[in-house]
Design a protein around this motif. Structure first.
Motif, PDB file in Angstrom:
ATOM      1  N   LYS A 137       3.904   1.490  -1.113  1.00 13.94           N
ATOM      2  CA  LYS A 137       4.522   1.621  -2.439  1.00 13.94           C
ATOM      3  C   LYS A 137       3.531   2.221  -3.438  1.00 13.94           C
ATOM      4  CE  LYS A 137       8.136  -1.847  -2.828  1.00 13.94           C
ATOM      5  NZ  LYS A 137       8.591  -2.937  -3.676  1.00 13.94           N
ATOM      6  N   ALA A 138       2.268   1.769  -3.348  1.00 12.70           N
ATOM      7  CA  ALA A 138       1.239   2.311  -4.242  1.00 12.70           C
ATOM      8  C   ALA A 138       1.097   3.813  -4.030  1.00 12.70           C
ATOM      9  CB  ALA A 138      -0.093   1.606  -3.987  1.00 12.70           C
ATOM     10  N   PRO A 147       3.115  -3.621  -5.432  1.00 14.33           N
ATOM     11  CA  PRO A 147       1.998  -2.808  -4.945  1.00 14.33           C
ATOM     12  C   PRO A 147       0.666  -3.210  -5.583  1.00 14.33           C
ATOM     13  CG  PRO A 147       3.461  -1.504  -6.345  1.00 14.33           C
ATOM     14  CD  PRO A 147       4.140  -2.798  -6.084  1.00 14.33           C
ATOM     15  N   LEU A 148       0.730  -3.742  -6.796  1.00 21.03           N
ATOM     16  CA  LEU A 148      -0.493  -4.162  -7.491  1.00 21.03           C
ATOM     17  C   LEU A 148      -1.206  -5.265  -6.725  1.00 21.03           C
ATOM     18  CD1 LEU A 148       0.080  -4.528 -11.320  1.00 21.03           C
ATOM     19  CD2 LEU A 148      -1.692  -3.243 -10.137  1.00 21.03           C
ATOM     20  N   ILE A 180      -2.719  -4.098  -3.267  1.00 25.28           N
ATOM     21  CA  ILE A 180      -3.987  -3.354  -3.254  1.00 25.28           C
ATOM     22  C   ILE A 180      -5.101  -4.130  -3.941  1.00 25.28           C
ATOM     23  CG2 ILE A 180      -2.811  -1.131  -3.110  1.00 25.28           C
ATOM     24  CD1 ILE A 180      -3.676  -0.635  -5.998  1.00 25.28           C
ATOM     25  N   VAL A 193       0.842  -1.201   0.000  1.00 21.75           N
ATOM     26  CA  VAL A 193       0.000   0.000   0.000  1.00 21.75           C
ATOM     27  C   VAL A 193       0.884   1.262   0.000  1.00 21.75           C
ATOM     28  CG1 VAL A 193      -1.599   1.356   1.421  1.00 21.75           C
ATOM     29  CG2 VAL A 193      -2.011  -1.078   1.067  1.00 21.75           C
TER      30      VAL A 193
END
Lengths: 349, 221
Positions: free
Chosen positions: A265-266, A344-345, A348, A263
């Motif tokens: 990193k996103a 990050p993909l 999330i 999260v």
């Protein structure tokens, strides 16, 4: 540091347990290093006090003082500063306590005699001064000492600084007294010649003699190298185990935070920032753990009986502390790598 | 401004290639609040993650305020996300061990040009978060968490706000309240807001509604 510190503050129990593990490892490490240092000192203390550069022994003595016999004439006035040494092993008793000891026969004003800390110098025949370790076992100034292998009675006139040799206490006396204890050590026969001369390698001695650098001589003391290697290996393995334990703990902690790191990193937090967080946390844990471990070690040192050969060398302790912190940081590298791999993909959804 | 130019996103699934987003060209302007609806697996989330620079398109290009994301490395993409994108996620995206106030302090450590403290105080007031600013995420309600997430997405002054099912865990009253706030903040602060949702009640707060079906994005109404 912000993220690392706040996580620790909010999860005190979890991080206290990890710090606790590190405290125990560092406590064991420091105590072991103190014991190693103490044991080494027991063997070499007297030799270290000489502050000598080299020692001359008989070539056939297998580098041991007791087996070495040298004619004093062979080594007269060869070096800048030199001192003769006659040695005899005894079991000394003051009537109550018996103790293994070496008697060192030395010349007047010899640099082989450590600093006197109590009582007076041995000035007459059959007078001896003992190193401090004998006082710790219960001997006192004025004691009449009987010996296991001689009818001579020695009077203890004082104590010097602690100067154990080959794990035994040392009694310092003059050459005439030691000759009475061991008639083989007649006037012109000595066991060894101790040298203080930085240029000792450039002096020639006859073929029947062997000149040993002082460190080489210490390593050849019976059992010294075996003891030293064993303890040093234990210390090295403890370092390796510390790295592994800390590495595993931090890796599990990092795995638990995979989704949080995803999260973050996103949201744009870089790998570098998150890696620094893991490293900062490791650093804080390692520093707190080792400082408490060090404190506990010194506290334990205060309560250890004098018979336990423990010697805390501050410089060694600080070096071990720094190495332990560095090893902990090294252990956290697997966590840093796993942080880089967090997608990050996936985090999330 | 967010611009999709002939964007295609495809994935390998064994021998097959699946196009999650089919050739899409679209522009989202500042001050617009857009809803993207569609069934599960239609490509909505993939579309959102490309718009949010979490992944790059297989073909075509995405431009965020004129910056092309194709060819950017992960560090550049992270930097772009930090500066230009504000995410509001379905699950709470709050750090569990930081208080509400500390969530913002953390962002401030990574990005310098964030809202002024007085502006953040006003936002807290508006979102009714003042009373909970010293509390941990576990100590506040779902609605409060989503309002904190909205505040976080606005705090770094991004140009684009991307919300993935922002009201999924909320009751109707809270869901509509969150949408109302999102709509107002987008307009006042001139942000581009894209909301991916299943909940068609939310679309009445949006300026335009798009439907994603099998990777194809079509404007509704």
């Amino acid at each position: 540091m912000f993220l690392a510190w706040n996580e620790m503050i909010r999860n005190k129990l979890k991080f206290s347990l990890i710090i606790g593990v590190l405290v125990m490892i560092s406590y064991l490490l420091f105590l072991l290093s103190g014991l190693a240092s103490g044991l080494m000192d027991m063997n070499r203390e007297a030799v270290d006090q000489w502050e000598a550069d080299a020692i001359i022994l008989n070539d056939e003595a297998n580098q041991t003082i007791q087996q070495s016999m040298i004619a004093e004439d062979d080594v007269e006035n060869l070096f800048e500063e030199q001192a003769t040494l006659k040695q005899h092993s005894v079991i000394a008793s003051n009537g109550d306590i018996e103790e293994n000891a070496f008697v060192f026969g030395i010349e007047e004003d010899s640099f082989l005699l450590p600093k006197l800390t109590e009582g007076e110098q041995a000035e007459k025949e059959n007078e001896v001064v003992a190193d401090y370790s004998l006082k710790e076992t219960g001997f006192e100034v004025g004691d009449e000492l009987t010996l296991s292998n001689s009818d001579e009675i020695l009077t203890l006139t004082g104590f010097t600084e602690s100067a154990k040799y080959s794990a035994s206490s040392v009694l310092f006396t003059d050459n005439k007294t030691i000759e009475k204890l061991n008639p083989m050590l007649s006037e012109d026969i000595i066991n060894a010649l101790v040298i203080r001369d930085a240029d000792w390698q450039n002096s020639e001695v006859n073929d029947e003699l062997e000149v040993l650098e002082i460190e080489e001589f210490i390593e050849s003391l019976p059992g010294y190298t075996a003891q030293s290697l064993t303890l040093n290996f234990m210390i090295i393995f403890l370092f390796v185990i510390s790295a592994a334990v800390i590495g595993i703990f931090l890796y599990v902690l990092t795995l638990q935070k995979t989704s949080l790191f995803g999260v973050l990193k996103a949201q744009g937090f870089s790998n570098g920032y998150l890696a620094r967080t893991v490293l900062a946390q490791t650093f804080i844990i390692a520093v707190i753990g080792t400082v408490i471990g060090l404190g506990l070690t010194f506290l334990t040192g205060l309560f250890l009986p004098p018979a336990v050969p423990v010697e805390f060398n501050y410089l060694t302790m600080i070096i071990y502390m720094v190495v332990l912190i560095a090893v902990a940081m090294l252990g956290s590298l697997s966590s840093v790598i796993s942080v880089r791999k967090v997608d990050p993909l996936k985090a999330i959804g | 401004m967010l611009k999709f130019e002939n964007v295609i996103k495809s994935f390998k699934d064994g021998d097959q290639t699946i196009e999650a987003v089919k050739n899409t060209s679209i522009i989202f302007n500042k001050g617009e609040c857009i809803a993207i609806i569609g069934p599960s697996g239609s490509g909505k989330s993939t579309f959102l993650t490309i718009a949010g620079a979490l992944q790059t398109p297989t073909e075509g290009d995405v431009k965020i305020n004129g910056q092309s994301i194709s060819g950017m490395n992960s560090k550049e993409l992270a930097h772009l996300r930090l500066n230009e994108i504000g995410f509001i996620l379905q699950a709470s995206n709050l750090v569990p061990f930081l208080s509400v106030k500390q969530q913002f302090q953390l962002l401030k450590k990574s990005k310098k040009d964030v809202m002024a403290d007085s502006e953040l105080d006003e936002l807290f007031e508006k979102l009714s978060l003042k009373k909970v600013k010293d509390q941990l995420p576990s100590e506040i309600s779902g609605g409060q968490k989503q309002r904190v997430a909205i505040a976080k997405s606005l705090y770094t002054n991004p140009s684009i706000i991307l919300a993935d099912e922002p009201t999924a865990s909320l009751d109707t009253e809270n869901a509509l309240k969150v949408m109302q706030i999102l709509k107002e903040e987008t307009e006042q602060r001139m942000k581009t807001c894209i909301i991916v949702t299943h909940d068609e009640r939310l679309t009445e707060y949006c300026d335009a509604v798009y439907k994603m079906t099998d990777g194809i994005l079509e404007k509704q109404g």
